[in-house]
Design a protein around this motif. Structure first.
Motif, PDB file in Angstrom:
ATOM      1  N   ALA A 154       0.809  -1.220   0.000  1.00  0.00           N
ATOM      2  CA  ALA A 154       0.000   0.000   0.000  1.00  0.00           C
ATOM      3  C   ALA A 154       0.843   1.271   0.000  1.00  0.00           C
ATOM      4  O   ALA A 154       0.295   2.371   0.040  1.00  0.00           O
ATOM      5  N   GLY A 155       2.167   1.125  -0.027  1.00  0.00           N
ATOM      6  CA  GLY A 155       3.036   2.291  -0.112  1.00  0.00           C
ATOM      7  C   GLY A 155       3.516   2.854   1.210  1.00  0.00           C
ATOM      8  O   GLY A 155       4.095   3.950   1.249  1.00  0.00           O
ATOM      9  N   TYR A 156       3.286   2.133   2.297  1.00  0.00           N
ATOM     10  CA  TYR A 156       3.745   2.620   3.600  1.00  0.00           C
ATOM     11  C   TYR A 156       5.258   2.510   3.723  1.00  0.00           C
ATOM     12  O   TYR A 156       5.894   1.644   3.106  1.00  0.00           O
ATOM     13  N   ARG A 157       5.828   3.386   4.545  1.00  0.00           N
ATOM     14  CA  ARG A 157       7.282   3.441   4.744  1.00  0.00           C
ATOM     15  C   ARG A 157       7.716   2.823   6.074  1.00  0.00           C
ATOM     16  O   ARG A 157       8.833   2.371   6.202  1.00  0.00           O
ATOM     17  N   TRP A 158       6.816   2.854   7.063  1.00  0.00           N
ATOM     18  CA  TRP A 158       7.196   2.303   8.370  1.00  0.00           C
ATOM     19  C   TRP A 158       6.005   1.678   9.071  1.00  0.00           C
ATOM     20  O   TRP A 158       4.855   1.997   8.794  1.00  0.00           O
ATOM     21  N   THR A 159       6.331   0.761   9.980  1.00  0.00           N
ATOM     22  CA  THR A 159       5.348   0.123  10.834  1.00  0.00           C
ATOM     23  C   THR A 159       5.801   0.237  12.291  1.00  0.00           C
ATOM     24  O   THR A 159       6.993   0.175  12.583  1.00  0.00           O
ATOM     25  N   GLN A 166      20.505   2.611   5.190  1.00  0.00           N
ATOM     26  CA  GLN A 166      20.566   1.153   5.147  1.00  0.00           C
ATOM     27  C   GLN A 166      20.172   0.601   3.784  1.00  0.00           C
ATOM     28  O   GLN A 166      20.146  -0.607   3.578  1.00  0.00           O
ATOM     29  N   GLY A 167      19.816   1.465   2.851  1.00  0.00           N
ATOM     30  CA  GLY A 167      19.511   1.018   1.502  1.00  0.00           C
ATOM     31  C   GLY A 167      18.037   0.887   1.241  1.00  0.00           C
ATOM     32  O   GLY A 167      17.244   0.699   2.160  1.00  0.00           O
ATOM     33  N   ARG A 168      17.656   0.952   0.007  1.00  0.00           N
ATOM     34  CA  ARG A 168      16.248   0.900  -0.391  1.00  0.00           C
ATOM     35  C   ARG A 168      15.894  -0.399  -1.106  1.00  0.00           C
ATOM     36  O   ARG A 168      14.873  -0.502  -1.745  1.00  0.00           O
ATOM     37  N   THR A 169      16.737  -1.384  -1.013  1.00  0.00           N
ATOM     38  CA  THR A 169      16.416  -2.679  -1.608  1.00  0.00           C
ATOM     39  C   THR A 169      16.339  -3.721  -0.516  1.00  0.00           C
ATOM     40  O   THR A 169      17.045  -3.634   0.488  1.00  0.00           O
ATOM     41  N   GLN A 180      14.749  -1.224  12.458  1.00  0.00           N
ATOM     42  CA  GLN A 180      15.201  -2.300  11.587  1.00  0.00           C
ATOM     43  C   GLN A 180      14.562  -2.146  10.209  1.00  0.00           C
ATOM     44  O   GLN A 180      13.474  -1.574  10.074  1.00  0.00           O
ATOM     45  N   LEU A 181      15.237  -2.691   9.213  1.00  0.00           N
ATOM     46  CA  LEU A 181      14.697  -2.680   7.860  1.00  0.00           C
ATOM     47  C   LEU A 181      14.143  -4.068   7.561  1.00  0.00           C
ATOM     48  O   LEU A 181      14.868  -5.062   7.586  1.00  0.00           O
ATOM     49  N   LEU A 182      12.829  -4.126   7.337  1.00  0.00           N
ATOM     50  CA  LEU A 182      12.171  -5.391   7.048  1.00  0.00           C
ATOM     51  C   LEU A 182      12.118  -5.614   5.534  1.00  0.00           C
ATOM     52  O   LEU A 182      11.827  -4.694   4.774  1.00  0.00           O
ATOM     53  N   SER A 183      12.379  -6.832   5.116  1.00  0.00           N
ATOM     54  CA  SER A 183      12.220  -7.193   3.714  1.00  0.00           C
ATOM     55  C   SER A 183      10.805  -7.721   3.499  1.00  0.00           C
ATOM     56  O   SER A 183      10.348  -8.590   4.242  1.00  0.00           O
ATOM     57  N   THR A 184      10.114  -7.183   2.510  1.00  0.00           N
ATOM     58  CA  THR A 184       8.766  -7.652   2.182  1.00  0.00           C
ATOM     59  C   THR A 184       8.706  -7.966   0.692  1.00  0.00           C
ATOM     60  O   THR A 184       9.635  -7.647  -0.066  1.00  0.00           O
ATOM     61  N   ALA A 185       7.616  -8.558   0.295  1.00  0.00           N
ATOM     62  CA  ALA A 185       7.428  -8.880  -1.124  1.00  0.00           C
ATOM     63  C   ALA A 185       7.304  -7.638  -1.989  1.00  0.00           C
ATOM     64  O   ALA A 185       7.384  -7.720  -3.217  1.00  0.00           O
ATOM     65  N   HIS A 186       7.120  -6.482  -1.359  1.00  0.00           N
ATOM     66  CA  HIS A 186       6.909  -5.238  -2.101  1.00  0.00           C
ATOM     67  C   HIS A 186       7.960  -4.188  -1.778  1.00  0.00           C
ATOM     68  O   HIS A 186       7.733  -2.991  -1.985  1.00  0.00           O
ATOM     69  N   GLY A 187       9.102  -4.612  -1.272  1.00  0.00           N
ATOM     70  CA  GLY A 187      10.177  -3.682  -0.964  1.00  0.00           C
ATOM     71  C   GLY A 187      10.375  -3.503   0.526  1.00  0.00           C
ATOM     72  O   GLY A 187       9.670  -4.111   1.349  1.00  0.00           O
ATOM     73  N   PRO A 188      11.322  -2.664   0.915  1.00  0.00           N
ATOM     74  CA  PRO A 188      11.662  -2.511   2.334  1.00  0.00           C
ATOM     75  C   PRO A 188      10.609  -1.735   3.117  1.00  0.00           C
ATOM     76  O   PRO A 188       9.938  -0.848   2.578  1.00  0.00           O
TER      77      PRO A 188
END
Length: 222
Positions: A106-111, A218-221, A121-129
């Motif tokens: 849905a385009g969110y940046r943080w949880t 920490q990167g965008r991938t 922390q940077l979480l990896s998801t099926a739709h990006g970090p």
């Protein structure tokens, strides 16, 4: 709960002054009290999505129902403020195993649903970090039972310990408008914020600002 909308949030806005805050807002609150939500936005604070209502718990929903709930809450906040929310906090941090993927989709940046690390922390998801920002170990709901002065002193001591420790640390002050927005506790919140303002090396930031910092460094991938 109505006290938070009619009175508490306005008192907390006065207490905050120039300190930027992230304010979690239910979709239902935005629908019923758009002028209040807009006032918070216009004061320069971040509006984060906080589910449609406190009883809409992601962990109890299927993936399709959770996706629809996220969309419904996102849409009303965007309509009211003109800005799409960047962050999401489930009621009582009750995210499901699908939540991170659905938020990234849905385009969110943080949880704000996780508390398994001290630092973001940077979480990896099926739709990006997606950046995970921990919810606080302490809040007015849990800790004010010990008394307003104990609540104040706990947070001031916590900040002092974080500043004295080596390396970076995150100080999170969690306040609910219907609890911490009442006169005595709001005064304690103000004294905690005075303590935050004293050191010269504290970065006071919204959740969105922290998330963007993490993504940049920490990167965008995934």
């Amino acid at each position: 709960m109505d006290h938070g909308v009619t009175t508490g949030i306005w008192r907390l806005l006065d207490v905050l002054g120039d300190v930027p805050a992230t304010v979690g807002v239910n979709g239902l609150v935005a629908e019923r009290h758009p002028e209040t939500v807009m006032a918070v936005h216009e004061a320069g604070h971040e509006i984060a999505a906080h589910s449609w209502a406190q009883d809409v718990v992601p962990a109890l929903l299927g993936a399709d129902a959770e996706r629809a709930s996220i969309r419904r809450c996102t849409d009303i906040l965007r309509r009211v403020t003109g800005v799409r929310p960047a962050g999401w906090m489930s009621p009582r941090a009750t995210g499901s195993r699908h939540t991170a993927d659905l938020l990234a989709e849905a385009g969110y940046r943080w949880t704000g649903d996780h508390s398994d690390h001290d630092l973001p922390q940077l979480l990896s998801t099926a739709h990006g970090p997606l950046v995970s920002l921990m919810h606080s170990d302490h809040s007015d709901v849990r800790d004010a039972a010990a008394g307003p002065y104990a609540y104040r002193d706990l947070h001031r001591e916590l900040l002092d310990q974080l500043l004295a420790a080596p390396g970076p640390g995150v100080f999170r002050l969690t306040v609910h408008a219907h609890v911490g927005g009442r006169p005595l506790l709001a005064g304690m919140v103000g004294q905690i914020l005075d303590h935050v303002r004293k050191p010269g090396d504290v970065w006071v930031a919204t959740h969105a600002q922290v998330a963007e910092h993490v993504l940049t460094h920490q990167g965008r991938t995934p």
